[in-house]
Design a protein around this motif. Structure first.
Motif, PDB file in Angstrom:
ATOM      1  N   LEU A 115      38.355 -11.089  -3.161  1.00  0.00           N
ATOM      2  CA  LEU A 115      39.196 -11.579  -2.065  1.00  0.00           C
ATOM      3  C   LEU A 115      38.384 -12.306  -1.001  1.00  0.00           C
ATOM      4  CD1 LEU A 115      41.626  -8.557  -1.717  1.00  0.00           C
ATOM      5  CD2 LEU A 115      42.173 -10.837  -2.620  1.00  0.00           C
ATOM      6  N   ASP A 116      37.135 -11.910  -0.820  1.00  0.00           N
ATOM      7  CA  ASP A 116      36.284 -12.530   0.200  1.00  0.00           C
ATOM      8  C   ASP A 116      35.601 -13.813  -0.270  1.00  0.00           C
ATOM      9  OD1 ASP A 116      36.898 -10.595   2.049  1.00  0.00           O
ATOM     10  OD2 ASP A 116      35.109  -9.388   1.642  1.00  0.00           O
ATOM     11  N   ARG A 117      35.473 -13.993  -1.586  1.00  0.00           N
ATOM     12  CA  ARG A 117      34.733 -15.133  -2.134  1.00  0.00           C
ATOM     13  C   ARG A 117      35.671 -16.315  -2.371  1.00  0.00           C
ATOM     14  NH1 ARG A 117      33.083 -13.101  -7.051  1.00  0.00           N
ATOM     15  NH2 ARG A 117      34.938 -14.030  -7.918  1.00  0.00           N
ATOM     16  N   PRO A 118      35.303 -17.505  -1.920  1.00  0.00           N
ATOM     17  CA  PRO A 118      36.126 -18.678  -2.201  1.00  0.00           C
ATOM     18  C   PRO A 118      36.202 -18.948  -3.702  1.00  0.00           C
ATOM     19  CG  PRO A 118      34.503 -19.169  -0.505  1.00  0.00           C
ATOM     20  CD  PRO A 118      34.147 -17.826  -1.070  1.00  0.00           C
ATOM     21  N   VAL A 119      37.316 -19.481  -4.139  1.00  0.00           N
ATOM     22  CA  VAL A 119      37.497 -19.846  -5.544  1.00  0.00           C
ATOM     23  C   VAL A 119      36.737 -21.131  -5.816  1.00  0.00           C
ATOM     24  CG1 VAL A 119      39.200 -20.669  -7.242  1.00  0.00           C
ATOM     25  CG2 VAL A 119      39.757 -18.755  -5.713  1.00  0.00           C
ATOM     26  N   GLU A 120      35.995 -21.126  -6.876  1.00  0.00           N
ATOM     27  CA  GLU A 120      35.343 -22.363  -7.304  1.00  0.00           C
ATOM     28  C   GLU A 120      36.298 -23.066  -8.239  1.00  0.00           C
ATOM     29  OE1 GLU A 120      30.803 -20.774  -6.965  1.00  0.00           O
ATOM     30  OE2 GLU A 120      31.341 -22.240  -8.492  1.00  0.00           O
ATOM     31  N   ARG A 121      36.650 -24.268  -7.887  1.00  0.00           N
ATOM     32  CA  ARG A 121      37.651 -25.002  -8.637  1.00  0.00           C
ATOM     33  C   ARG A 121      37.137 -25.369 -10.020  1.00  0.00           C
ATOM     34  NH1 ARG A 121      42.289 -24.196  -6.596  1.00  0.00           N
ATOM     35  NH2 ARG A 121      43.088 -26.219  -7.137  1.00  0.00           N
ATOM     36  N   ARG A 175      40.799 -18.708   5.544  1.00  0.00           N
ATOM     37  CA  ARG A 175      39.676 -19.285   6.315  1.00  0.00           C
ATOM     38  C   ARG A 175      38.444 -19.472   5.436  1.00  0.00           C
ATOM     39  NH1 ARG A 175      41.529 -15.846  10.230  1.00  0.00           N
ATOM     40  NH2 ARG A 175      39.943 -14.300   9.745  1.00  0.00           N
ATOM     41  N   HIS A 176      38.117 -18.465   4.632  1.00  0.00           N
ATOM     42  CA  HIS A 176      36.951 -18.577   3.733  1.00  0.00           C
ATOM     43  C   HIS A 176      37.123 -19.762   2.783  1.00  0.00           C
ATOM     44  CE1 HIS A 176      34.859 -14.958   4.937  1.00  0.00           C
ATOM     45  NE2 HIS A 176      35.937 -14.230   4.746  1.00  0.00           N
ATOM     46  N   GLN A 177      38.334 -19.886   2.224  1.00  0.00           N
ATOM     47  CA  GLN A 177      38.569 -20.973   1.284  1.00  0.00           C
ATOM     48  C   GLN A 177      38.527 -22.322   1.989  1.00  0.00           C
ATOM     49  OE1 GLN A 177      38.816 -20.626  -2.108  1.00  0.00           O
ATOM     50  NE2 GLN A 177      38.574 -22.854  -2.078  1.00  0.00           N
ATOM     51  N   ARG A 178      39.116 -22.403   3.189  1.00  0.00           N
ATOM     52  CA  ARG A 178      39.104 -23.674   3.924  1.00  0.00           C
ATOM     53  C   ARG A 178      37.664 -24.105   4.205  1.00  0.00           C
ATOM     54  NH1 ARG A 178      42.009 -22.503   7.908  1.00  0.00           N
ATOM     55  NH2 ARG A 178      43.967 -23.430   7.263  1.00  0.00           N
ATOM     56  N   THR A 179      36.818 -23.172   4.624  1.00  0.00           N
ATOM     57  CA  THR A 179      35.411 -23.487   4.888  1.00  0.00           C
ATOM     58  C   THR A 179      34.746 -24.048   3.630  1.00  0.00           C
ATOM     59  OG1 THR A 179      35.268 -21.800   6.601  1.00  0.00           O
ATOM     60  CG2 THR A 179      33.191 -22.526   5.617  1.00  0.00           C
ATOM     61  N   ALA A 180      34.977 -23.388   2.502  1.00  0.00           N
ATOM     62  CA  ALA A 180      34.383 -23.865   1.248  1.00  0.00           C
ATOM     63  C   ALA A 180      34.954 -25.226   0.857  1.00  0.00           C
ATOM     64  CB  ALA A 180      34.633 -22.845   0.137  1.00  0.00           C
ATOM     65  N   SER A 181      36.255 -25.412   1.063  1.00  0.00           N
ATOM     66  CA  SER A 181      36.897 -26.686   0.707  1.00  0.00           C
ATOM     67  C   SER A 181      36.394 -27.823   1.583  1.00  0.00           C
ATOM     68  CB  SER A 181      38.417 -26.562   0.813  1.00  0.00           C
ATOM     69  OG  SER A 181      38.892 -25.573  -0.071  1.00  0.00           O
ATOM     70  N   LEU A 182      36.230 -27.569   2.873  1.00  0.00           N
ATOM     71  CA  LEU A 182      35.711 -28.598   3.783  1.00  0.00           C
ATOM     72  C   LEU A 182      34.260 -28.938   3.466  1.00  0.00           C
ATOM     73  CD1 LEU A 182      37.366 -27.488   7.142  1.00  0.00           C
ATOM     74  CD2 LEU A 182      37.848 -29.581   5.834  1.00  0.00           C
TER      75      LEU A 182
END
Length: 197
Positions: free
Chosen positions: A80-86, A114-121
């Motif tokens: 849940l804490d780790r961003p998904v790698e596309r 928020r974690h995912q948005r940071t990784a996506s940006l």
């Protein structure tokens, strides 16, 4: 792989048997990623082998209930804490992750977003800043590279916009209003009806 982690996350809410897990997964994902029961039991056996779940009691109907271990709970938190790698494919792990996370009690979905948005940006910045040296700007190699790069850039931009949209939709509801308790209905055997999306 979101099936494995999603099943663990559901088991983190309470013990379930195989068909019940499949029904819970379908409920939480709008049946957009149909699972067969064989896949559920194979996954449960691998999770058991890895020490993340345990077989529990069997009820009068022969349903074997599975329960999560403390190592399994830790893996759910990491997921849940780790961003998904596309990855390329037709199954969208991020959408499944957010749909399941939004329905679980005690999960800070805003933090997951928020974690995912940071990784996506970060990915978007990397994509827009990457320009290979020595490539003919008007040549076919540059055109091919830019087609792929543009696809990735647009996908990253769309993902950030989608995360903003999801965050806005979720903020309109109190967190507890989104939680799904484990269903008390016994799921029927067989394939679930296909949902149109």
């Amino acid at each position: 792989m979101s099936v494995r982690q999603s099943l663990l996350a559901i088991l983190d809410q309470g013990r379930c048997y195989g068909y019940q897990l499949r029904a819970e997964f379908d409920r939480r994902t709008g049946s957009t990623w149909p699972l067969n029961v064989g896949q559920i039991y194979n996954t449960l056996e691998r999770l058991e082998r890895d020490g993340l779940v345990e077989r529990g009691a069997t009820d009068e109907r022969g349903h074997v209930y599975w329960q999560i271990t403390s190592a399994g709970r830790a893996e759910v938190r990491v997921w849940l804490d780790r961003p998904v790698e596309r990855a390329h494919g037709t199954r969208d792990e991020l959408a499944i992750k957010l749909a399941v996370a939004a329905t679980l009690p005690g999960v800070d979905v805003a933090s997951v977003i928020r974690h995912q948005r940071t990784a996506s940006l970060t990915q978007l910045e990397r994509l827009t800043g990457a320009r290979p040296a020595g490539v003919d700007p008007g040549g076919p190699e540059e055109l091919a590279r830019s087609l792929v790069a543009d696809s990735m850039i647009f996908a990253a931009e769309a993902e950030v916009r989608w995360l903003d949209h999801i965050e806005q939709r979720l903020s309109a509801h109190p967190q507890h209003a989104l939680q799904l308790e484990l269903s008390t209905e016994r799921p029927k055997r067989g394939r679930p009806a296909k949902a149109s999306v």
